[in-house]
Structures are given as structure tokens and as C-alpha cells.
Design a protein around this motif. Structure first.
Motif, short mmCIF file in Angstrom:
data_model
loop_
_atom_site.label_atom_id
_atom_site.label_comp_id
_atom_site.label_asym_id
_atom_site.label_seq_id
_atom_site.Cartn_x
_atom_site.Cartn_y
_atom_site.Cartn_z
N PRO A 1 -5.23 2.57 -3.30
CA PRO A 1 -4.53 1.53 -2.90
C PRO A 1 -5.19 0.83 -1.67
N ALA A 2 -6.07 1.24 -0.70
CA ALA A 2 -6.72 0.31 0.01
C ALA A 2 -7.81 -0.37 -0.63
N GLU A 3 -8.64 -0.03 -1.76
CA GLU A 3 -9.58 -0.73 -2.46
C GLU A 3 -8.82 -1.91 -3.06
N ARG A 4 -7.70 -1.62 -3.58
CA ARG A 4 -6.89 -2.52 -4.33
C ARG A 4 -6.56 -3.77 -3.36
N ALA A 5 -6.00 -3.28 -2.27
CA ALA A 5 -5.54 -4.43 -1.17
C ALA A 5 -6.69 -5.18 -0.87
N VAL A 6 -7.87 -4.60 -0.62
CA VAL A 6 -9.12 -5.70 -0.17
C VAL A 6 -9.50 -6.27 -1.18
N ILE B 1 0.96 -1.20 -0.11
CA ILE B 1 -0.08 0.08 0.08
C ILE B 1 0.83 1.34 0.05
N LYS B 2 1.73 1.24 0.68
CA LYS B 2 2.95 2.35 1.04
C LYS B 2 3.69 2.56 -0.48
N GLN B 3 3.98 1.40 -1.05
CA GLN B 3 4.72 1.67 -2.49
C GLN B 3 3.78 2.14 -3.38
N LEU B 4 2.68 1.47 -3.54
CA LEU B 4 1.81 1.91 -4.41
C LEU B 4 1.27 3.40 -4.32
N THR B 5 1.15 4.02 -3.28
CA THR B 5 0.85 5.16 -2.66
C THR B 5 1.87 6.30 -3.51
N SER B 6 3.23 5.88 -3.12
CA SER B 6 4.20 6.70 -3.71
C SER B 6 4.62 6.48 -5.19
N VAL C 1 -9.44 -21.02 -14.29
CA VAL C 1 -9.71 -19.64 -14.86
C VAL C 1 -9.35 -18.57 -13.73
N SER C 2 -10.00 -18.61 -12.69
CA SER C 2 -10.06 -17.68 -11.78
C SER C 2 -8.50 -17.23 -11.08
N GLU C 3 -7.71 -18.35 -11.21
CA GLU C 3 -6.37 -18.12 -10.69
C GLU C 3 -5.66 -17.36 -12.01
N ARG C 4 -5.75 -17.84 -13.10
CA ARG C 4 -5.20 -17.10 -14.22
C ARG C 4 -5.44 -15.70 -14.20
N GLU C 5 -6.83 -15.28 -14.11
CA GLU C 5 -7.57 -13.97 -14.41
C GLU C 5 -6.88 -13.16 -13.15
N SER C 6 -6.67 -13.68 -11.95
CA SER C 6 -5.93 -12.94 -10.82
C SER C 6 -4.80 -12.06 -11.22
N VAL C 7 -3.91 -12.64 -12.08
CA VAL C 7 -2.78 -12.15 -12.58
C VAL C 7 -2.92 -11.66 -13.99
N SER C 8 -4.14 -11.54 -14.72
CA SER C 8 -4.17 -11.33 -16.09
C SER C 8 -3.66 -9.79 -16.29
N PHE C 9 -2.92 -9.46 -17.65
CA PHE C 9 -2.45 -8.22 -17.64
C PHE C 9 -3.68 -7.26 -17.79
N ALA C 10 -4.83 -7.72 -18.42
CA ALA C 10 -5.92 -6.83 -18.36
C ALA C 10 -6.50 -6.40 -17.04
N LEU C 11 -6.41 -7.59 -16.03
CA LEU C 11 -7.27 -7.05 -14.53
C LEU C 11 -6.11 -6.38 -14.04
N LEU C 12 -4.61 -6.31 -14.22
CA LEU C 12 -3.92 -5.63 -13.47
C LEU C 12 -3.79 -4.15 -14.13
N LEU C 13 -4.37 -3.99 -15.08
CA LEU C 13 -4.52 -2.67 -15.78
C LEU C 13 -5.71 -2.09 -15.16
N LEU C 14 -6.84 -2.88 -14.97
CA LEU C 14 -7.97 -2.23 -14.29
C LEU C 14 -7.85 -1.87 -13.16
N LEU C 15 -6.91 -2.67 -12.08
CA LEU C 15 -6.36 -2.38 -10.96
C LEU C 15 -5.98 -1.08 -10.66
#
Length: 301
Positions: free
Chosen positions: A116-121, A60-65, A97-111
Motif C-alpha cells: 500500500p505505501a509503495e502504491r501510494a508513492v 492505504i487503510k482500505q487497501l490494507t484491509s 498517453v501518460s494519463e491513459r496509462e495511469s488508469v489502464s487496466f494492465a497497470l492497475l493489475l500490476l499495481l
């Protein structure tokens, strides 16, 4: 085995999904390891939760900076790719599928749309199946607030449109091979037939190599850009099939090694989006992964 080493893969997975960059994830793990060495182990009742909490809050700290630094980033910012599939286990098992989706490039871009707090949750609950009470303890908030953060995250992601459907690798390969052939030959009309009308192209060069700095939209603009780029800079570059972030990707390999990793999204109307990761700094992790297998992935799909 030390608890930290036993949990390293899971901790890296949390940090990577949180930050979108493998380099930052590795630095977070180094910091977490130092804190683990200084901890009074006798007072740590649950090493899993203790280390997850350290890594989550460092993320969270890293993402904020990082968000502040990205305002000065040259051109488009894209996540840092991680090779997956046979021989690569940095992101842990990606068998469903759910495991692959959790690291998909498309999802990382959406995140990137989330705080930072929403992303952590979202990451802790959706990718690692922590309950909201556990999530609240990890990020230092109430269970009610954790649920509220999850609700806001879900609404923001839903507003971006439907998730990409699972990819048919064989169909993806055939379409991409036609796409590359048309682009290399400069066949603009043929290339346009393979692109969706509202296709989007992004390139992340960090200002360190030549690439478009703005988002390109529309089949005519994208077709001419991709074809022109290959005509000008594609000499000596070979495209190799790979798996990255749980899905199919292309490695653009030149005499000096990898020069780009490309993610190509497809839909019923053809290619929907092109994401080119070209910043050399964002290719170092993948290069290191390939050094461990002493070559390029051998894919049969």
C-alpha cells in the motif's frame, strides 16, 4: 464552489488508482467528505493538500484491509472497470498517453504487486506529479523514505516486463472482430492463429457467475475455453465496442444488461491476454455510468 466539490474528480482519481475499485473509491470520498465537514476550515491553509492527505491515507487503510479479504476471494481478482471517453469524465482528462496509462487496466493489475505505501508513492508521484517532499507529507514519512518506496515500486513493476505499447484502435478492432467471429463459430484452428503462443486468460466472477476460476495459459487451452464458453453461454449476448480505463474494451450485453467487460491485450503475435470482469458487483459502476447517457457508447474507431 466548495473546495471538496472542486477537487472531487482529482480525489476520486487518487482513490481509484490506489484501490483499483470505483466502489471503494466512492466510499472513501464519502468518508473524506464527512471528515471535511468536521474540519476547522480556518486552520486549513491548503485544502488541496489537506484533502489529498485524507483520501490517500483512507485509501492505504482500505487497501490494507482489502488485501486480507482478497485471500478469501473466489477465483481471480481483477480491478473494477470504469468507462472512459466521450461522455464519461469520472477519471478526469485522459488526453495524452501518460494519463491513459495511469488508469489502464494492465497497470492497475500490476499495481497489485506493490505494498500500500509503495502504491501510494507511485500513484501520487507518477499520476499526479507530486514531488517526493509533498508525497512524504501526504503519507506521513520522510522524503528519503518516499524516494526509497518509489525505487522499490519501480523495480517491482519493471520486473514484470515492458509496459504495453499504445494501442492502435482500428487494428485492435479488426483483430478482435475476427477473434469474436471465430469463437462464436467454434473455429478453434482459426482462433489459435489469432492468439499468441503464451496468451493468458483471467476471469473475475467472484463465484457469482459461471467462469474459469484459474488462470489459463497457452493458445490451445484459451481457444477452447473461450469458444466453449461462447457456445454454451453466448446465446443472446452481443459484443459492443467501448472505451474503459483509457483503452479499447468490449461490453458483453445480454437481455438483462451488461454481463461482462473484457479487456483484450494485443501484440505482434496476436492476442496476448484476456481479462474478463464478470462479477456483477464490479459492473455496477459501469452500469450507472451508462444510465447517465441512456444507452451504449457510440464509437467510430
Amino acid at each position: 464552489m466548495d473546495d471538496f466539490e472542486r477537487l472531487r474528480g482529482r480525489l476520486f482519481g487518487i482513490a481509484y488508482r490506489m484501490t483499483g475499485t470505483a466502489t471503494d473509491a466512492e466510499e472513501i470520498l464519502q468518508d473524506a467528505w464527512l471528515r471535511w465537514q468536521d474540519a476547522d476550515r480556518a486552520t486549513v491553509r491548503d485544502p488541496n493538500a489537506y484533502l489529498a492527505k485524507i483520501v490517500t491515507n483512507l485509501s492505504i487503510k482500505q487497501l490494507t484491509s482489502a488485501r486480507a479479504r482478497r485471500e478469501l476471494y473466489v477465483g481471480q481478482w481483477l480491478p473494477e472497470p470504469v468507462l472512459t471517453g466521450s461522455g464519461f469524465d469520472e477519471l478526469g482528462p485522459l488526453e495524452v498517453v501518460s494519463e491513459r496509462e495511469s488508469v489502464s487496466f494492465a497497470l492497475l493489475l500490476l499495481l497489485e504487486r506493490l505494498t500500500p505505501a509503495e502504491r501510494a508513492v507511485y500513484v501520487l508521484h507518477e499520476a499526479f506529479a507530486y514531488g517526493y517532499r509533498e508525497v512524504a507529507e501526504l503519507i506521513g514519512t520522510s522524503e528519503a523514505n518516499a524516494r526509497q518506496l518509489a525505487s522499490r515500486a519501480g523495480k517491482k513493476l519493471s520486473a514484470e516486463g515492458p509496459r504495453q505499447q499504445p494501442v492502435d484502435n482500428a487494428g485492435w478492432r479488426k483483430l478482435v472482430e475476427r477473434f469474436i467471429a471465430a469463437a462464436r463459430l467454434g473455429e478453434i484452428e482459426e482462433l489459435e492463429k489469432l492468439l499468441a503462443e503464451d496468451v493468458v486468460s483471467r476471469a473475475d466472477s467472484g463465484g457469482k457467475v459461471s467462469a474459469a476460476r484459474n488462470v489459463l495459459v497457452g493458445r490451445d487451452r484459451v481457444a477452447r475455453y473461450v469458444s466453449g464458453a461462447l457456445q454454451r453461454f453466448g446465446g443472446g449476448i452481443e459484443a459492443h465496442l467501448a472505451e474503459a480505463n483509457g483503452g479499447p474494451a468490449l461490453l458483453a450485453v445480454g437481455p438483462g444488461g451488461i454481463v461482462a467487460i473484457c479487456f483484450i491485450g494485443v501484440g505482434p503475435d496476436g492476442v496476448t491476454d484476456l481479462q474478463f470482469v464478470m462479477n456483477p458487483d464490479k459492473l455496477t459502476f459501469a452500469v450507472a455510468q451508462l444510465s447517465h447517457i441512456e444507452g451504449l457508447p457510440d464509437l467510430t474507431w
